[in-house]
Design an enzyme around this catalytic site. Structure first.
Site, mmCIF file in Angstrom:
data_model
loop_
_atom_site.group_PDB
_atom_site.id
_atom_site.type_symbol
_atom_site.label_atom_id
_atom_site.label_comp_id
_atom_site.label_asym_id
_atom_site.label_seq_id
_atom_site.Cartn_x
_atom_site.Cartn_y
_atom_site.Cartn_z
ATOM 1 N N ASN A 180 0.869 -1.177 0.000
ATOM 2 C CA ASN A 180 0.000 0.000 0.000
ATOM 3 C C ASN A 180 0.906 1.228 0.000
ATOM 4 O O ASN A 180 1.456 1.611 1.028
ATOM 5 C CB ASN A 180 -0.898 -0.037 1.245
ATOM 6 C CG ASN A 180 -1.895 1.111 1.280
ATOM 7 O OD1 ASN A 180 -1.798 2.055 0.489
ATOM 8 N ND2 ASN A 180 -2.834 1.055 2.196
ATOM 9 N N LYS A 209 3.260 0.673 3.159
ATOM 10 C CA LYS A 209 2.834 -0.350 4.108
ATOM 11 C C LYS A 209 2.887 -1.697 3.421
ATOM 12 O O LYS A 209 2.554 -1.793 2.235
ATOM 13 C CB LYS A 209 1.383 -0.108 4.549
ATOM 14 C CG LYS A 209 1.242 0.841 5.719
ATOM 15 C CD LYS A 209 -0.169 0.772 6.301
ATOM 16 C CE LYS A 209 -0.899 2.064 6.029
ATOM 17 N NZ LYS A 209 -2.271 2.105 6.454
ATOM 18 N N ARG A 233 -2.493 -2.053 -3.508
ATOM 19 C CA ARG A 233 -3.698 -1.263 -3.302
ATOM 20 C C ARG A 233 -3.654 -0.093 -4.283
ATOM 21 O O ARG A 233 -2.639 0.606 -4.398
ATOM 22 C CB ARG A 233 -3.739 -0.702 -1.888
ATOM 23 C CG ARG A 233 -4.996 0.105 -1.667
ATOM 24 C CD ARG A 233 -4.903 1.000 -0.483
ATOM 25 N NE ARG A 233 -6.146 1.754 -0.393
ATOM 26 C CZ ARG A 233 -6.237 2.915 0.223
ATOM 27 N NH1 ARG A 233 -5.195 3.450 0.789
ATOM 28 N NH2 ARG A 233 -7.395 3.537 0.273
ATOM 29 N N HIS A 277 -13.025 2.992 -0.402
ATOM 30 C CA HIS A 277 -13.044 1.987 0.667
ATOM 31 C C HIS A 277 -13.683 0.685 0.178
ATOM 32 O O HIS A 277 -14.166 -0.125 0.981
ATOM 33 C CB HIS A 277 -13.862 2.436 1.899
ATOM 34 C CG HIS A 277 -13.255 3.558 2.686
ATOM 35 N ND1 HIS A 277 -14.025 4.497 3.322
ATOM 36 C CD2 HIS A 277 -11.972 3.890 2.950
ATOM 37 C CE1 HIS A 277 -13.248 5.361 3.955
ATOM 38 N NE2 HIS A 277 -11.988 5.016 3.728
ATOM 39 N N GLY A 281 -13.528 5.182 9.820
ATOM 40 C CA GLY A 281 -12.131 5.361 10.229
ATOM 41 C C GLY A 281 -11.856 6.842 10.256
ATOM 42 O O GLY A 281 -12.740 7.630 10.607
ATOM 43 N N ARG A 292 -12.576 15.726 7.003
ATOM 44 C CA ARG A 292 -13.353 16.097 5.818
ATOM 45 C C ARG A 292 -14.803 16.386 6.178
ATOM 46 O O ARG A 292 -15.388 15.723 7.034
ATOM 47 C CB ARG A 292 -13.335 14.965 4.779
ATOM 48 C CG ARG A 292 -11.975 14.670 4.239
ATOM 49 C CD ARG A 292 -12.044 13.600 3.145
ATOM 50 N NE ARG A 292 -10.776 12.920 3.057
ATOM 51 C CZ ARG A 292 -10.616 11.590 3.021
ATOM 52 N NH1 ARG A 292 -11.673 10.798 3.030
ATOM 53 N NH2 ARG A 292 -9.413 11.082 2.965
ATOM 54 N N ARG A 333 -11.579 9.063 20.430
ATOM 55 C CA ARG A 333 -11.249 8.802 21.843
ATOM 56 C C ARG A 333 -11.155 10.123 22.609
ATOM 57 O O ARG A 333 -11.685 10.261 23.707
ATOM 58 C CB ARG A 333 -9.901 8.078 21.966
ATOM 59 C CG ARG A 333 -9.985 6.603 21.663
ATOM 60 C CD ARG A 333 -8.612 6.025 21.447
ATOM 61 N NE ARG A 333 -8.065 6.513 20.175
ATOM 62 C CZ ARG A 333 -7.112 5.901 19.491
ATOM 63 N NH1 ARG A 333 -6.579 4.804 19.957
ATOM 64 N NH2 ARG A 333 -6.684 6.381 18.348
ATOM 65 N N VAL A 351 -13.256 3.822 14.338
ATOM 66 C CA VAL A 351 -14.383 4.294 15.148
ATOM 67 C C VAL A 351 -15.464 3.210 15.226
ATOM 68 O O VAL A 351 -15.968 2.886 16.306
ATOM 69 C CB VAL A 351 -14.983 5.598 14.564
ATOM 70 C CG1 VAL A 351 -16.215 6.034 15.343
ATOM 71 C CG2 VAL A 351 -13.929 6.703 14.531
ATOM 72 N N GLY A 352 -15.801 2.624 14.084
ATOM 73 C CA GLY A 352 -16.877 1.630 14.037
ATOM 74 C C GLY A 352 -16.585 0.411 14.908
ATOM 75 O O GLY A 352 -17.487 -0.148 15.535
ATOM 76 N N GLU A 354 -8.375 -5.036 5.022
ATOM 77 C CA GLU A 354 -8.195 -4.712 3.607
ATOM 78 C C GLU A 354 -7.018 -5.459 2.988
ATOM 79 O O GLU A 354 -7.060 -5.851 1.830
ATOM 80 C CB GLU A 354 -8.026 -3.186 3.450
ATOM 81 C CG GLU A 354 -9.337 -2.462 3.700
ATOM 82 C CD GLU A 354 -9.198 -0.971 3.947
ATOM 83 O OE1 GLU A 354 -8.935 -0.578 5.098
ATOM 84 O OE2 GLU A 354 -9.345 -0.199 2.986
HETATM 85 P P1 ADP Z 1 -7.703 5.115 8.817
HETATM 86 O O1 ADP Z 1 -8.820 5.724 8.070
HETATM 87 O O2 ADP Z 1 -6.560 6.045 9.025
HETATM 88 O O3 ADP Z 1 -7.318 3.721 8.377
HETATM 89 P P2 ADP Z 1 -8.697 3.831 11.226
HETATM 90 O O4 ADP Z 1 -9.697 2.927 10.662
HETATM 91 O O5 ADP Z 1 -7.478 3.236 11.840
HETATM 92 O O6 ADP Z 1 -8.290 5.003 10.260
HETATM 93 O O7 ADP Z 1 -9.428 4.728 12.329
HETATM 94 C C1 ADP Z 1 -8.738 5.715 13.024
HETATM 95 C C2 ADP Z 1 -9.693 6.413 13.979
HETATM 96 O O8 ADP Z 1 -10.352 5.454 14.796
HETATM 97 C C3 ADP Z 1 -9.018 7.349 14.955
HETATM 98 O O9 ADP Z 1 -8.841 8.641 14.416
HETATM 99 C C4 ADP Z 1 -9.995 7.375 16.104
HETATM 100 O O10 ADP Z 1 -10.958 8.399 15.893
HETATM 101 C C5 ADP Z 1 -10.723 6.064 16.023
HETATM 102 N N1 ADP Z 1 -10.410 5.141 17.118
HETATM 103 C C6 ADP Z 1 -9.386 4.278 17.223
HETATM 104 N N2 ADP Z 1 -9.429 3.608 18.388
HETATM 105 C C7 ADP Z 1 -10.519 4.061 19.048
HETATM 106 C C8 ADP Z 1 -11.110 3.772 20.312
HETATM 107 N N3 ADP Z 1 -10.606 2.866 21.149
HETATM 108 N N4 ADP Z 1 -12.231 4.446 20.638
HETATM 109 C C9 ADP Z 1 -12.767 5.364 19.823
HETATM 110 N N5 ADP Z 1 -12.255 5.670 18.628
HETATM 111 C C10 ADP Z 1 -11.148 5.044 18.240
#
Ligand code: ADP
Length: 388
Positions: free
Chosen positions: A12, A19, A76, A165, A195, A226, A269, A316-317, A369
Site C-alpha cells: 500500500n 505499508k 492497493r 473503501h 475510520g 473532511r 477517543r 471508530v466503528g 483490507e
Molecule cells: P484510517 O482511516 O486512518 O485507516 P482507522 O480505521 O485506523 O483510520 O481509524 C482511526 C480512527 O479510529 C481514529 O482517528 C480514532 O478516531 C478512532 N479510534 C481508534 N481507536 C478508538 C477507540 N478505542 N475508541 C474510539 N475511537 C477510536
C-alpha cells in the site's frame, strides 16, 4: 524440486509511506508486516529505497523479495475510474491507463503508480495485481451513480459517483453474511466504515447498490478532517464572499473540516473524553457526526427496502461503542436495536451487538483490507508452481 507458491505480498504505497504485509494464502497466516515512513524526507530517498527496506525487513524474517514461495504482489490502488472494475493483472498498458486517471485522484494515484513501478523493476518476473478501492462500487446502478448535472459535461470530465473503501466494504459485507451463517447472495447489509475517512454503503445480495463517497472521498459522512456532504453553493460563497481560492477551499474541506473543524480534534477517543468533561464543542462535533450517520442509515434502509444487518467497521466503528449506540438509538420501529452490554464488550473478532428482539442484526466486523487484497490477488493469479 518444485514448491507451490502460496504467498502474497500486499503493498500500500502512499505519498510518503509504504505499508506491507506478507500473507500465506494456504492458511491465511500473516508472515510479516510493516511500514516504511517519511519517504523522500532524508534517509529513505524514494519509493525504490523504501521497497528495498521492505525486502531487507522481509529477509530478516527469512522471506525476502526473492522468496520462491511468493506467488504475486497485490497493490492497493485508489481510483480505477470507469476503466478498472476488477482486480487487474498489471502490464505496461495498465500502468499507462492508471496514469490517465491521476487527475481523478491527484493525491493518491501517483503514489500507487510509483509503488507499482518500483515493484515491477525489482520483480519483473512476478505477477502483480492492482486492487482498486473503487472496484466494488462498479455495480452501483446509474440512478445512484449519476449526479444530476448536465450529462455532456459530466461525461466529458468523468464526473460521477465512484465510491471508495471498496475493498473494505467488500470484505466486511461478506464477513457479515458469514457471521449470520448465510451466503452473501442472501443478505442485504448496510456497511458503515468509520475510520479517519468514513463511508457507508448499501450492499444487496453481495452487490453494492449505493455508497456515500463520490467522485472523490470528500462526499458523504462527517470524517476526521473532511466535511462530507454540504450544499455545493457553500463553495461559491467561500470563493465570492470569502475571497478564498479553489486550493484554499480544497484544503479547508479536506483537511480542516469534519470533526477537527468542529472541535479541533479528529480522534473519537479524545472527543468522548472531552464530552465527559462537559466540553460543548466536542459534544456538538459528536452530535453532527452521529446525525449524518443516522441519515445515511435511514437512506440506505430505503434504498435496500429490506435490511438484514448493519455492520460497523474501522477505527471508530470497531471501537467506539458510544457512536454505535447513538447511531441507532430510537430506531426500534425500523427493527434496529443494540444491546447495551453486548455493545460495550470489546474484542478482535466479528460479533453481534444487537438486542435479542432486533429484527436487523447489528454487527461489529473488523475490516481487513490487506487480506482482501491478498485474496483477490491470489484468486486472479492462482497457485503457481515455482522452482526451488
Ligand atoms: P484510517 O482511516 O486512518 O485507516 P482507522 O480505521 O485506523 O483510520 O481509524 C482511526 C480512527 O479510529 C481514529 O482517528 C480514532 O478516531 C478512532 N479510534 C481508534 N481507536 C478508538 C477507540 N478505542 N475508541 C474510539 N475511537 C477510536
Amino acid at each position: 524440486m518444485t514448491a507451490t507458491a502460496t504467498r502474497v505480498l500486499v503493498l500500500n504505497s502512499g505519498s510518503s509511506s509504504l505499508k506491507y504485509q506478507l500473507i500465506d494464502m494456504a492458511d491465511g497466516e500473516r508472515l510479516a508486516s510493516g511500514l516504511v515512513e517519511r519517504i523522500g524526507e532524508g534517509e529513505v530517498a524514494d519509493h525504490g529505497d523504501a521497497l528495498k527496506i521492505v525486502g531487507e525487513e522481509l529477509a530478516l524474517g527469512g522471506f525476502g523479495l526473492d522468496d520462491p514461495k511468493l506467488a504475486a504482489i497485490g497493490h492497493r490502488a485508489v481510483h480505477g475510474g470507469i476503466r478498472f472494475t476488477e482486480p487487474t493483472l498489471i502490464d505496461d498498458e495498465v500502468v499507462a491507463e492508471m496514469e490517465k486517471l491521476v487527475p481523478l485522484a491527484p493525491l493518491h494515484n501517483p503514489a500507487n503508480i510509483t509503488g507499482i513501478k518500483v515493484a515491477r523493476e525489482l520483480r519483473p518476473d512476478l505477477p502483480q495485481v492492482a486492487v482498486f478501492d473503487t472496484a466494488f462500487h462498479a455495480t452501483i446502478p446509474e440512478a445512484a451513480a449519476r449526479y444530476a448535472i448536465d450529462t455532456e459535461t459530466a461525461d466529458k470530465l468523468s464526473v460521477r459517483r465512484y465510491g471508495f473503501h471498496g475493498t473494505s466494504h467488500a470484505y466486511v459485507s461478506r464477513a457479515t453474511a458469514e457471521l449470520l451463517g448465510k451466503a452473501p447472495e442472501d443478505v442485504n447489509v448496510i456497511v458503515l466504515h468509520l475510520g479517519n475517512g468514513a463511508s457507508a454503503s448499501a450492499v444487496a445480495g453481495g452487490r453494492c447498490v449505493d455508497t456515500s463517497m463520490g467522485l472523490t472521498p470528500l462526499e458523504g459522512l462527517v470524517m476526521g478532517t473532511r466535511s462530507g456532504d454540504l450544499d455545493p453553493a457553500v463553495i461559491f460563497h467561500l470563493a465570492r464572499v470569502g475571497g478564498m481560492s479553489v486550493d484554499e477551499i480544497d484544503t479547508l474541506l479536506n483537511k480542516k473540516s469534519g470533526l477537527v473543524g468542529l472541535c479541533g480534534d479528529n480522534d473519537m477517543r479524545e472527543i468522548t473524553r472531552r464530552i465527559g468533561e462537559g466540553d460543548e464543542a466536542a459534544r456538538l462535533a459528536f452530535d453532527v457526526y452521529v446525525h449524518r450517520l443516522r441519515k445515511y442509515i435511514g437512506a440506505y434502509y430505503a434504498v435496500l427496502g429490506k435490511v438484514d444487518a448493519l455492520a460497523f467497521t474501522a477505527g471508530v466503528g470497531e471501537n467506539a461503542a458510544a457512536v454505535r449506540e447513538a447511531a441507532v438509538a430510537g430506531l426500534e420501529e425500523l427493527g434496529i436495536a443494540v444491546d447495551r452490554d453486548r455493545n460495550a464488550v470489546r474484542g478482535p473478532d466479528a460479533r453481534l451487538v444487537s438486542a435479542e428482539y432486533s429484527r436487523v442484526a447489528v454487527a461489529v466486523v473488523p475490516t481487513d483490507e490487506e487480506l482482501e487484497i491478498a485474496t483477490q490477488t491470489y484468486a486472479l493469479v492462482g497457485a503457481a508452481d515455482s522452482e526451488t
